[in-house]
Design a protein around this motif. Structure first.
Motif, PDB file in Angstrom:
ATOM      1  N   ASP A  75       0.854  -1.179   0.000  1.00  0.00           N
ATOM      2  CA  ASP A  75       0.000   0.000   0.000  1.00  0.00           C
ATOM      3  C   ASP A  75       0.893   1.233   0.000  1.00  0.00           C
ATOM      4  OD1 ASP A  75       0.896  -0.085   2.646  1.00  0.00           O
ATOM      5  OD2 ASP A  75      -1.017   0.487   3.495  1.00  0.00           O
TER       6      ASP A  75
ATOM      7  N   VAL B  98      -5.802  -3.025  -6.295  1.00  0.00           N
ATOM      8  CA  VAL B  98      -6.861  -3.825  -5.681  1.00  0.00           C
ATOM      9  C   VAL B  98      -7.896  -2.938  -5.005  1.00  0.00           C
ATOM     10  CG1 VAL B  98      -7.317  -5.613  -3.951  1.00  0.00           C
ATOM     11  CG2 VAL B  98      -5.234  -5.713  -5.320  1.00  0.00           C
ATOM     12  N   PHE B  99      -7.444  -1.845  -4.420  1.00  0.00           N
ATOM     13  CA  PHE B  99      -8.339  -0.964  -3.668  1.00  0.00           C
ATOM     14  C   PHE B  99      -7.779   0.441  -3.717  1.00  0.00           C
ATOM     15  CE2 PHE B  99      -9.459   1.154   0.341  1.00  0.00           C
ATOM     16  CZ  PHE B  99     -10.841   1.075   0.294  1.00  0.00           C
ATOM     17  N   GLN B 100      -8.662   1.422  -3.842  1.00  0.00           N
ATOM     18  CA  GLN B 100      -8.235   2.823  -3.787  1.00  0.00           C
ATOM     19  C   GLN B 100      -9.285   3.604  -3.019  1.00  0.00           C
ATOM     20  OE1 GLN B 100      -7.001   4.315  -7.581  1.00  0.00           O
ATOM     21  NE2 GLN B 100      -5.931   6.025  -6.651  1.00  0.00           N
ATOM     22  N   ASP B 101      -8.795   4.441  -2.114  1.00  0.00           N
ATOM     23  CA  ASP B 101      -9.667   5.282  -1.299  1.00  0.00           C
ATOM     24  C   ASP B 101      -9.029   6.657  -1.226  1.00  0.00           C
ATOM     25  OD1 ASP B 101     -11.605   6.246   0.422  1.00  0.00           O
ATOM     26  OD2 ASP B 101     -10.686   5.373   2.209  1.00  0.00           O
TER      27      ASP B 101
ATOM     28  N   TYR C 270      -3.910   3.704  -1.717  1.00  0.00           N
ATOM     29  CA  TYR C 270      -4.245   2.561  -2.550  1.00  0.00           C
ATOM     30  C   TYR C 270      -3.523   1.314  -2.087  1.00  0.00           C
ATOM     31  CZ  TYR C 270       0.263   3.221  -4.875  1.00  0.00           C
ATOM     32  OH  TYR C 270       1.598   3.319  -5.141  1.00  0.00           O
ATOM     33  N   LEU C 271      -4.046   0.176  -2.495  1.00  0.00           N
ATOM     34  CA  LEU C 271      -3.452  -1.132  -2.243  1.00  0.00           C
ATOM     35  C   LEU C 271      -3.218  -1.771  -3.608  1.00  0.00           C
ATOM     36  CD1 LEU C 271      -2.837  -3.405  -0.080  1.00  0.00           C
ATOM     37  CD2 LEU C 271      -5.119  -4.266  -0.615  1.00  0.00           C
TER      38      LEU C 271
END
Length: 115
Positions: free
Chosen positions: A44, A102-105, A109-110
């Motif tokens: 991350d 895989v993931f973003q906020d 991010y990841l």
């Protein structure tokens, strides 16, 4: 491969271990022998561009310097990299990795890097 890992977890902004953007390629190349074929790196990070009012930077804006202090005792300063997802994608792909966000906020991010 003996002594290799299926997964390497570089959490809490683990790409920071590279120190600077100019060291990221070398850092990734050092991780490859630690991985089994088909292994993955889970990492991350954060795009810290939002911290800066102006866009002109002498160096990559994610190259930051830290120094720990406790009760007026100061440690040595050290570089720590915050890499944006687009730059990570470009550099990791140049080292033969496939990259999946895989993931973003917001700015965090990841990512998953696979060989």
């Amino acid at each position: 491969k003996p002594g290799a890992f299926d997964s390497l977890l570089l959490m809490m902004n683990g790409m920071g271990l590279a120190g600077t953007l100019s060291n990221l390629e070398k850092f990734l190349s050092h991780l490859k022998p630690l991985m089994t074929p088909g292994g993955q790196i889970i990492v991350d990070s954060c795009d810290v561009q939002y911290l800066f009012d102006e866009v002109h930077h002498k160096d990559y804006y994610g190259n930051l310097t830290y120094q720990y202090c406790y009760e007026e005792q100061y440690g040595d300063s050290f570089p720590w990299l915050f890499v944006d997802p687009f730059t990570l994608l470009e550099i990791a792909q140049s080292q033969g990795f496939e990259v999946q966000i895989v993931f973003q906020d917001g700015y965090q991010y990841l990512a998953r890097l696979t060989q």
